[in-house]
Design an enzyme around this catalytic site. Structure first.
Site, PDB file in Angstrom:
ATOM      1  N   CYS A 113      92.098 -72.256  76.274  1.00 15.10           N
ATOM      2  CA  CYS A 113      93.744 -72.690  77.529  1.00 15.10           C
ATOM      3  C   CYS A 113      93.329 -74.167  77.531  1.00 15.10           C
ATOM      4  CB  CYS A 113      93.722 -71.826  78.645  1.00 15.10           C
ATOM      5  SG  CYS A 113      93.728 -69.970  77.928  1.00 15.10           S
ATOM      6  N   HIS A 250      99.587 -75.559  82.448  1.00 16.66           N
ATOM      7  CA  HIS A 250      99.669 -74.158  81.325  1.00 16.66           C
ATOM      8  C   HIS A 250     100.403 -72.557  81.690  1.00 16.66           C
ATOM      9  CE1 HIS A 250      97.091 -71.360  79.224  1.00 16.66           C
ATOM     10  NE2 HIS A 250      96.142 -70.942  80.255  1.00 16.66           N
ATOM     11  N   ASN A 280     101.118 -65.608  78.157  1.00 13.08           N
ATOM     12  CA  ASN A 280     100.065 -67.228  77.962  1.00 13.08           C
ATOM     13  C   ASN A 280      99.338 -67.703  76.777  1.00 13.08           C
ATOM     14  OD1 ASN A 280      97.921 -68.521  78.389  1.00 13.08           O
ATOM     15  ND2 ASN A 280      96.818 -67.267  79.807  1.00 13.08           N
TER      16      ASN A 280
HETATM   17  N1  ACO Z   1      99.321 -52.393  84.735  1.00 11.45           N
HETATM   18  C1  ACO Z   1      99.396 -51.740  85.405  1.00 11.45           C
HETATM   19  N2  ACO Z   1      97.959 -51.830  86.035  1.00 11.45           N
HETATM   20  C2  ACO Z   1      97.510 -52.511  85.972  1.00 11.45           C
HETATM   21  C3  ACO Z   1      97.434 -53.707  84.677  1.00 11.45           C
HETATM   22  C4  ACO Z   1      98.853 -53.630  83.972  1.00 11.45           C
HETATM   23  N3  ACO Z   1      98.708 -53.899  83.066  1.00 11.45           N
HETATM   24  N4  ACO Z   1      95.950 -54.257  84.956  1.00 11.45           N
HETATM   25  C5  ACO Z   1      95.666 -53.688  85.887  1.00 11.45           C
HETATM   26  N5  ACO Z   1      95.795 -52.542  86.319  1.00 11.45           N
HETATM   27  C6  ACO Z   1      95.396 -52.420  87.451  1.00 11.45           C
HETATM   28  C7  ACO Z   1      94.446 -52.246  88.084  1.00 11.45           C
HETATM   29  O1  ACO Z   1      93.407 -51.159  87.187  1.00 11.45           O
HETATM   30  C8  ACO Z   1      93.782 -51.931  89.543  1.00 11.45           C
HETATM   31  O2  ACO Z   1      93.960 -50.727  90.010  1.00 11.45           O
HETATM   32  P1  ACO Z   1      93.353 -50.275  90.695  1.00 11.45           P
HETATM   33  O3  ACO Z   1      93.346 -50.830  92.497  1.00 11.45           O
HETATM   34  O4  ACO Z   1      93.957 -48.397  90.630  1.00 11.45           O
HETATM   35  O5  ACO Z   1      92.219 -50.104  90.520  1.00 11.45           O
HETATM   36  C9  ACO Z   1      95.406 -52.273  89.970  1.00 11.45           C
HETATM   37  O6  ACO Z   1      96.110 -52.998  88.904  1.00 11.45           O
HETATM   38  C10 ACO Z   1      94.471 -53.926  90.613  1.00 11.45           C
HETATM   39  O7  ACO Z   1      94.386 -55.050  89.522  1.00 11.45           O
HETATM   40  P2  ACO Z   1      93.533 -56.749  90.268  1.00 11.45           P
HETATM   41  O8  ACO Z   1      93.243 -56.697  88.552  1.00 11.45           O
HETATM   42  O9  ACO Z   1      92.857 -56.644  91.850  1.00 11.45           O
HETATM   43  O10 ACO Z   1      95.334 -56.540  89.896  1.00 11.45           O
HETATM   44  P3  ACO Z   1      95.196 -58.619  90.039  1.00 11.45           P
HETATM   45  O11 ACO Z   1      95.971 -58.409  91.106  1.00 11.45           O
HETATM   46  O12 ACO Z   1      93.928 -59.262  90.327  1.00 11.45           O
HETATM   47  O13 ACO Z   1      96.590 -59.226  89.102  1.00 11.45           O
HETATM   48  C11 ACO Z   1      95.762 -60.500  87.221  1.00 11.45           C
HETATM   49  C12 ACO Z   1      95.716 -58.965  87.946  1.00 11.45           C
HETATM   50  C13 ACO Z   1      97.152 -60.589  86.771  1.00 11.45           C
HETATM   51  C14 ACO Z   1      94.702 -60.461  86.164  1.00 11.45           C
HETATM   52  C15 ACO Z   1      95.674 -61.171  87.505  1.00 11.45           C
HETATM   53  O14 ACO Z   1      94.323 -61.220  88.133  1.00 11.45           O
HETATM   54  C16 ACO Z   1      94.935 -62.269  86.660  1.00 11.45           C
HETATM   55  O15 ACO Z   1      96.421 -62.970  86.918  1.00 11.45           O
HETATM   56  N6  ACO Z   1      94.248 -63.622  87.181  1.00 11.45           N
HETATM   57  C17 ACO Z   1      94.191 -64.737  86.156  1.00 11.45           C
HETATM   58  C18 ACO Z   1      94.062 -64.493  84.902  1.00 11.45           C
HETATM   59  C19 ACO Z   1      95.022 -64.833  83.782  1.00 11.45           C
HETATM   60  O16 ACO Z   1      95.938 -66.018  83.602  1.00 11.45           O
HETATM   61  N7  ACO Z   1      94.438 -65.166  82.748  1.00 11.45           N
HETATM   62  C20 ACO Z   1      94.423 -66.020  81.988  1.00 11.45           C
HETATM   63  C21 ACO Z   1      93.660 -66.641  80.859  1.00 11.45           C
HETATM   64  S1  ACO Z   1      92.858 -68.344  81.812  1.00 11.45           S
HETATM   65  C22 ACO Z   1      93.804 -69.527  81.927  1.00 11.45           C
HETATM   66  O17 ACO Z   1      94.935 -69.258  81.121  1.00 11.45           O
HETATM   67  C23 ACO Z   1      94.169 -70.235  83.328  1.00 11.45           C
END
Ligand code: ACO
Length: 323
Positions: A113, A250, A280
């Protein structure tokens, strides 16, 4: 002295738009969850047979038209991508061929990215040292090909697309009032390799693999590195964050972007946000977002811009650019 100035910009999204609701028909997720946690409402997926170089060429043609230049004057093609058409040759050479460009320098840059920030920095270095005169710098991705649609925590986050810029070396005063690239900053920390990766590859498995991510760790590092890179690049030029007209970060997640804006003390109207529309698109996200803000008239000549990105590796980078 020479400065790299942007002569034109263009972007391209595949025809197929996929809403959160459509994704929720086959993935155990919901529009509400995706919007709340990421801000994303839709993404675009390349058609069967439509490759990264096809998206790159479509964006490049728009950038060439916007710049009003002869394609034959391009002597450097850089494609930032983690989803090349083939393992080799470089997608940049496919772009060169499809655009009918003459012999020049062409290669790919792989910094996930952060790829566009890396590519801009490399192009700038080659332009200001006189090694090349005119660069076509592209970020292009078909991340839909490396998503695991059985993993709802990653497959909802990404989309396909491309953005391109034409840069040229011009004589400049050396002052911060010059147009063009005023400073760049890059970094990488291989200790974080395992937080965001693809679980296959030529040498490791002889397969392509799919994306794997530790979302929470990525989130934490992203806010920190994106903020630090922006602060560094502004300081390098002897300017202040208050001088910045627009931050074009980004586009990974609305919450990451908002957290970075807050740390940099930039209000929302100084931060360009397109993650809701594009999801993304990895290395394509910055030029896609910048193109939107240029075409809708927000960004005009003389504006001071910070472009910053962070990706797998981890890698990160920023560019300070006067439009
Ligand atoms: N739909 C429904 N529920 C979901 C989904 C989904 N798509 N994905 C995860 N969940 C659930 C999980 O299973 C979990 O359930 P549980 O509590 O029963 O176990 C719950 O949602 C919470 O999951 P978390 O992983 O704790 O959710 P979080 O609030 O951390 O959000 C996310 C996850 C959106 C991926 C976040 O961590 C994030 O944005 N991280 C950055 C990742 C990113 O942007 N990466 C891009 C590449 S790197 C870059 O470009 C910088």
């Amino acid at each position: 002295m020479l400065r790299s100035i942007v002569l034109g910009i263009g972007s391209y999204l595949p025809a197929r738009m996929v809403t959160n609701d459509e994704l929720a028909q086959t993935v155990d997720t919901s529009d509400e969850w995706i919007r709340e946690r990421t801000g994303i409402t839709r993404r675009y997926f390349a058609a069967e047979g439509e490759t990264t170089s096809d998206l790159a060429v479509a964006a490049a043609m728009r950038a060439i038209e916007d710049a009003g230049i002869e394609p034959a004057s391009i002597d450097l093609v850089l494609v930032a991508t983690s989803t090349p058409d083939n393992t080799f040759p470089a997608t940049a050479t496919a772009v060169q061929r499809k655009l009918g460009l003459p012999v020049g320098v062409a290669f790919d840059i792989q910094a996930v990215c952060a790829g566009f920030a890396y590519a801009l920095s490399v192009a700038d270095a080659m332009l200001v040292t006189g090694r090349v005169r005119r660069a076509l710098v592209i970020g292009a991705e078909t991340f839909s090909r490396i998503l695991d649609f059985g993993d709802r925590s990653t497959c909802v986050l990404f989309g396909d697309g491309a953005g391109a810029m034409i840069l040229s070396a011009v004589e400049a005063s050396g002052r911060v009032t010059d147009r063009g690239v005023l400073a760049t900053a890059l970094g990488a920390d291989g200790r974080q390799y395992d937080h965001l990766y693809v679980d296959g590859g030529v040498s490791a498995t002889r397969t392509v693999g799919v994306l794997r991510m530790n979302g929470r760790e990525v989130f934490r590092h992203a806010v920190q590195r994106l903020s630090e890179a922006a602060i560094e690049v502004v300081a390098k030029a002897g300017l202040r964050l208050a001088d910045v007209d627009y931050l074009i970060p980004h586009q990974a997640n609305r919450r990451i972007i908002e957290a970075v804006g807050k740390r940099l003390d930039l209000s929302a109207d100084h931060v360009v946000m397109t993650v809701d529309q594009h999801a993304n698109t990895s290395a394509a996200s910055i030029p896609l977002a910048l193109d939107v803000a240029v075409k809708d008239g927000r960004i005009s000549q003389g504006d001071l811009l910070v472009l910053n990105a962070m990706g797998g590796g981890f890698t990160w980078g920023a560019t300070l650019l006067r439009w």
